[in-house]
Design an enzyme around this catalytic site. Structure first.
Site, PDB file in Angstrom:
ATOM      1  N   GLY A 173       2.029   1.235 -10.609  1.00 26.09           N
ATOM      2  CA  GLY A 173       2.764   0.919 -11.834  1.00 26.09           C
ATOM      3  C   GLY A 173       3.609  -0.314 -11.618  1.00 26.09           C
ATOM      4  O   GLY A 173       3.324  -1.131 -10.738  1.00 26.09           O
ATOM      5  N   THR A 227       6.793  -2.885 -10.744  1.00 23.51           N
ATOM      6  CA  THR A 227       7.611  -3.080  -9.541  1.00 23.51           C
ATOM      7  C   THR A 227       8.981  -2.395  -9.672  1.00 23.51           C
ATOM      8  O   THR A 227       9.463  -1.778  -8.726  1.00 23.51           O
ATOM      9  CB  THR A 227       7.752  -4.595  -9.264  1.00 23.51           C
ATOM     10  OG1 THR A 227       6.443  -5.082  -8.951  1.00 23.51           O
ATOM     11  CG2 THR A 227       8.688  -4.887  -8.116  1.00 23.51           C
ATOM     12  N   THR A 249       9.718   0.255 -11.403  1.00 28.08           N
ATOM     13  CA  THR A 249       9.535   1.710 -11.254  1.00 28.08           C
ATOM     14  C   THR A 249       9.306   2.045  -9.785  1.00 28.08           C
ATOM     15  O   THR A 249       9.845   3.040  -9.285  1.00 28.08           O
ATOM     16  CB  THR A 249       8.321   2.192 -12.083  1.00 28.08           C
ATOM     17  OG1 THR A 249       8.395   1.625 -13.371  1.00 28.08           O
ATOM     18  CG2 THR A 249       8.285   3.692 -12.183  1.00 28.08           C
ATOM     19  N   CYS A 260      -3.897  -5.523 -13.499  1.00 30.36           N
ATOM     20  CA  CYS A 260      -2.945  -6.054 -12.524  1.00 30.36           C
ATOM     21  C   CYS A 260      -3.535  -7.220 -11.744  1.00 30.36           C
ATOM     22  O   CYS A 260      -2.812  -7.999 -11.143  1.00 30.36           O
ATOM     23  CB  CYS A 260      -2.516  -4.946 -11.574  1.00 30.36           C
ATOM     24  SG  CYS A 260      -3.925  -4.142 -10.796  1.00 30.36           S
ATOM     25  N   GLU A 304       6.070 -11.143 -14.510  1.00 30.83           N
ATOM     26  CA  GLU A 304       4.801 -10.550 -14.959  1.00 30.83           C
ATOM     27  C   GLU A 304       4.850 -10.303 -16.467  1.00 30.83           C
ATOM     28  O   GLU A 304       5.755  -9.632 -16.952  1.00 30.83           O
ATOM     29  CB  GLU A 304       4.566  -9.216 -14.231  1.00 30.83           C
ATOM     30  CG  GLU A 304       3.204  -8.634 -14.541  1.00 30.83           C
ATOM     31  CD  GLU A 304       2.973  -7.262 -13.888  1.00 30.83           C
ATOM     32  OE1 GLU A 304       3.877  -6.411 -13.942  1.00 30.83           O
ATOM     33  OE2 GLU A 304       1.875  -7.064 -13.337  1.00 30.83           O
TER      34      GLU A 304
HETATM   35  P1  NAD Z   1       5.222   1.984 -15.230  1.00 31.53           P
HETATM   36  O1  NAD Z   1       5.850   1.681 -13.916  1.00 31.53           O
HETATM   37  O2  NAD Z   1       6.065   1.899 -16.442  1.00 31.53           O
HETATM   38  O3  NAD Z   1       4.580   3.441 -15.232  1.00 31.53           O
HETATM   39  C1  NAD Z   1       3.632   3.846 -14.294  1.00 31.53           C
HETATM   40  C2  NAD Z   1       3.692   5.357 -14.138  1.00 31.53           C
HETATM   41  O4  NAD Z   1       4.945   5.701 -13.572  1.00 31.53           O
HETATM   42  C3  NAD Z   1       3.592   6.116 -15.453  1.00 31.53           C
HETATM   43  O5  NAD Z   1       2.875   7.310 -15.244  1.00 31.53           O
HETATM   44  C4  NAD Z   1       5.043   6.427 -15.769  1.00 31.53           C
HETATM   45  O6  NAD Z   1       5.224   7.562 -16.578  1.00 31.53           O
HETATM   46  C5  NAD Z   1       5.602   6.669 -14.386  1.00 31.53           C
HETATM   47  N1  NAD Z   1       7.049   6.443 -14.260  1.00 31.53           N
HETATM   48  C6  NAD Z   1       7.831   5.613 -14.983  1.00 31.53           C
HETATM   49  N2  NAD Z   1       9.107   5.709 -14.563  1.00 31.53           N
HETATM   50  C7  NAD Z   1       9.130   6.608 -13.553  1.00 31.53           C
HETATM   51  C8  NAD Z   1      10.148   7.132 -12.715  1.00 31.53           C
HETATM   52  N3  NAD Z   1      11.410   6.734 -12.840  1.00 31.53           N
HETATM   53  N4  NAD Z   1       9.803   8.036 -11.781  1.00 31.53           N
HETATM   54  C9  NAD Z   1       8.522   8.424 -11.634  1.00 31.53           C
HETATM   55  N5  NAD Z   1       7.521   7.981 -12.402  1.00 31.53           N
HETATM   56  C10 NAD Z   1       7.816   7.070 -13.354  1.00 31.53           C
HETATM   57  O7  NAD Z   1       3.963   1.005 -15.322  1.00 31.53           O
HETATM   58  P2  NAD Z   1       2.989   0.840 -16.543  1.00 31.53           P
HETATM   59  O8  NAD Z   1       3.715   0.081 -17.603  1.00 31.53           O
HETATM   60  O9  NAD Z   1       2.361   2.134 -16.869  1.00 31.53           O
HETATM   61  O10 NAD Z   1       1.854  -0.074 -15.894  1.00 31.53           O
HETATM   62  C11 NAD Z   1       1.910  -1.460 -15.845  1.00 31.53           C
HETATM   63  C12 NAD Z   1       2.336  -1.934 -14.469  1.00 31.53           C
HETATM   64  O11 NAD Z   1       1.473  -1.391 -13.474  1.00 31.53           O
HETATM   65  C13 NAD Z   1       2.216  -3.431 -14.310  1.00 31.53           C
HETATM   66  O12 NAD Z   1       3.358  -3.895 -13.632  1.00 31.53           O
HETATM   67  C14 NAD Z   1       0.977  -3.611 -13.459  1.00 31.53           C
HETATM   68  O13 NAD Z   1       0.936  -4.793 -12.709  1.00 31.53           O
HETATM   69  C15 NAD Z   1       1.053  -2.416 -12.584  1.00 31.53           C
HETATM   70  N6  NAD Z   1      -0.247  -2.104 -12.014  1.00 31.53           N
HETATM   71  C16 NAD Z   1      -0.457  -2.317 -10.689  1.00 31.53           C
HETATM   72  C17 NAD Z   1      -1.689  -2.046 -10.111  1.00 31.53           C
HETATM   73  C18 NAD Z   1      -1.954  -2.264  -8.655  1.00 31.53           C
HETATM   74  O14 NAD Z   1      -2.963  -1.775  -8.180  1.00 31.53           O
HETATM   75  N7  NAD Z   1      -1.094  -2.943  -7.919  1.00 31.53           N
HETATM   76  C19 NAD Z   1      -2.718  -1.537 -10.915  1.00 31.53           C
HETATM   77  C20 NAD Z   1      -2.465  -1.331 -12.265  1.00 31.53           C
HETATM   78  C21 NAD Z   1      -1.235  -1.604 -12.805  1.00 31.53           C
END
Ligand code: NAD
Length: 480
Positions: A226, A228, A230, A282, A384
């Site tokens: 997810g 950075t 988070t 990503c 990003e």
């Molecule tokens: P996000 O961080 O908002 O959420 C990701 C997950 O974490 C969701 O299931 C969300 O409910 C959960 N979450 C949110 N806050 C949390 C907390 N405080 N504690 C525990 N869990 C929590 O990310 P997003 O908006 O869903 O996804 C987009 C981001 O993901 C972008 O920054 C993207 O670059 C990144 N991403 C990275 C990769 C990689 O492989 N490096 C792959 C896909 C996406």
């Protein structure tokens, strides 16, 4: 209106609180299903079910685990069309992309790790004829897997498959923005005969449901993909509890184009690496650096192609650009386009929301957008955006482009376009990123290490790396 259930102890259950969250269809902007607003009570039940299943699952033979996981993969493929439709509706991605990439990859993830576990081995170290050391690789116990919305089933299964193959039981949470295919996966697991408690799926938002998993005292490893920010919040809670952490985070990937590249192939691939999944992968290359001698030629050819990209209904077969996943994300992307203008950027193409008609009137759509004239270190080029927005910047030397490419806090992936072999290797070693694609993009061999450096993450997924993450190595030393 469909109501999604949690999957706990092999059964589909409502959340303990009885509360639900709205789930939107981004193509129409309308609520179309309800998802459990789970809290720590549901996570506690999921943990208890996983902990009860662990003694038996951790001792299940490799052959039996292989059979169950292959059955899950087969069923994903059998239901490919239904899953692809569901993914497209939930996420806004073009149906063709879900059918070609997301769902087949989810099946591959199960199949790959079903096979990988049959080949996983550990080391032995003999000390002349005095002692023999060997390493046991034991499952951790109950582990947590948390995934994002951009490649919902693809990334969810990329974590779950190695975790269960290694003998762990899982408490998993998909993104609350795109929960549907994870729910459908729970039905598939029931059909495949996955033993109760091996996989538990708890739906809900991040701060409540996700954090309940992260903070659970007996869930000893967290695999997270997810944003950075988070990732940092998760690390803050997990680190003092000494949990094992795998963090796959954001990126701001460079796409570096030298004058000697195969121009036509580069243009076609750059179109994809810029705008596939509306730029919400990503690994998309959002900063395009072009050698000065072909900058104008690139600009003309690229803009001509981008201008032809039709934004449309994700369920239309012809659509290459679908909807943006949520209202919040739609507004974030538009605010970055405004920022780019304030920072002196010139919009060469796109730059605004698309107003659709009929039932799509309230959906969230943005034109593919190309911006030039920005400095490499402005916010637009450093933060990003994660949408259909790219910047183009000319460069003259390798040193100059490396400085610009490496200037960001992220280090996930990169692309280099050149026919010069020595330069390709030189760039590959000097670019600060976990992945370097040379004359290609998004080619994935599941055996390779996957992950980022700097603020793009900690640890690696893929191949045996994930099996190492989901096991604890134990040194056994025997006197001979
Ligand atoms: P996000 O961080 O908002 O959420 C990701 C997950 O974490 C969701 O299931 C969300 O409910 C959960 N979450 C949110 N806050 C949390 C907390 N405080 N504690 C525990 N869990 C929590 O990310 P997003 O908006 O869903 O996804 C987009 C981001 O993901 C972008 O920054 C993207 O670059 C990144 N991403 C990275 C990769 C990689 O492989 N490096 C792959 C896909 C996406």
């Amino acid at each position: 209106m469909q109501t999604i259930s949690n999957y706990i102890n092999g059964q589909l259950n409502p959340p303990v609180s009885g509360k639900y969250l709205d789930n939107y269809n981004p193509a129409t902007g309308m609520v179309y299903s309800l998802i459990p607003d789970s809290d720590e009570q549901d996570v506690a039940l999921a943990y208890a079910s996983a902990a009860a299943a662990f003694p038996s699952w951790s001792k299940t033979s490799v052959e039996e685990k292989f059979k169950i996981m292959m059955r899950v993969a087969d069923l994903i493929e059998e239901h490919l069309e239904m899953l692809a439709q569901a993914e497209s509706i939930d996420n806004g991605k073009p149906i063709g992309l879900a059918r070609m990439m997301d769902i087949p990859r989810a099946a591959s993830n199960f199949r790959f790790y079903a096979q990988a576990i049959t080949q996983f081995s550990s080391e032995a170290h003999q000390m002349e004829d005095s002692h023999l050391n060997y390493t046991l690789r034991q499952p951790i116990g109950v582990v947590g897997c948390i995934s994002p919305w951009n490649l919902p089933l693809y990334l969810f299964t990329w974590k779950i498959a190695p975790a269960i193959a290694a003998g762990n039981c899982v408490v998993a949470k998909p993104s609350e923005v795109t929960p549907m295919t994870a729910f459908l996966l729970s039905k598939i697991c029931i059909e495949a005969g996955m033993p109760a408690g091996v996989l538990n799926i708890v739906h809900g938002n991040g701060p409540k449901t996700g954090m309940s998993i992260v903070a659970h005292p007996h869930i000893h490893a967290i695999s997270f993909t997810g944003g950075t920010k988070t990732g940092a919040a998760i690390a803050q809670v997990a680190a003092p509890m000494f949990k094992k952490l795998s963090l796959e985070l954001g990126g701001k990937n460079p796409n570096i184009i030298f004058a000697d590249c195969d121009f036509d192939e580069m243009i076609a691939t750059t179109l994809r690496s810029s705008f596939a999944n509306q730029g919400q992968i990503c690994l998309c290359g959002s900063r395009i650096f072009v050698e000065k001698s072909i900058y104008e030629k690139f600009k003309t050819a690229f803009i001509a192609k981008v201008a032809k990209m039709q934004v449309g209904n994700p369920l239309d077969e012809q659509t290459k650009m679908g909807a943006i996943v949520s209202k919040q994300h739609f507004e974030k992307i538009l605010s970055y386009i405004e920022l780019a203008k304030e920072e002196g950027g010139k919009i060469l193409c796109g730059g605004s929301a698309v107003k659709m008609e009929g039932e799509l009137e309230h959906g969230w759509y943005i034109q593919p957008t190309v911006i030039e004239g920005l400095t490499y270190d402005c916010r637009t080029n450093q933060e990003e955006i994660f949408g259909p927005v790219v910047t183009i910047t000319p460069f003259e030397t390798e040193e100059e482009v490396l400085k610009m490419a490496n200037s960001v806090s992220y280090g996930l992936s990169s692309s280099v376009w050149t026919q010069d072999l020595r330069r390709a290797h030189r760039m590959a070693s000097l670019i600060q990123a976990g992945i370097v694609w040379i004359n290609c993009w998004l080619v994935r061999d599941l055996r390779t290490p996957f992950g980022g450096i700097k603020h793009s993450g900690v640890g690696r997924e893929g191949g045996f790396e994930a099996l190492r993450f989901f096991t604890e190595p134990k040194n056994v030393c025997l006197k001979l």
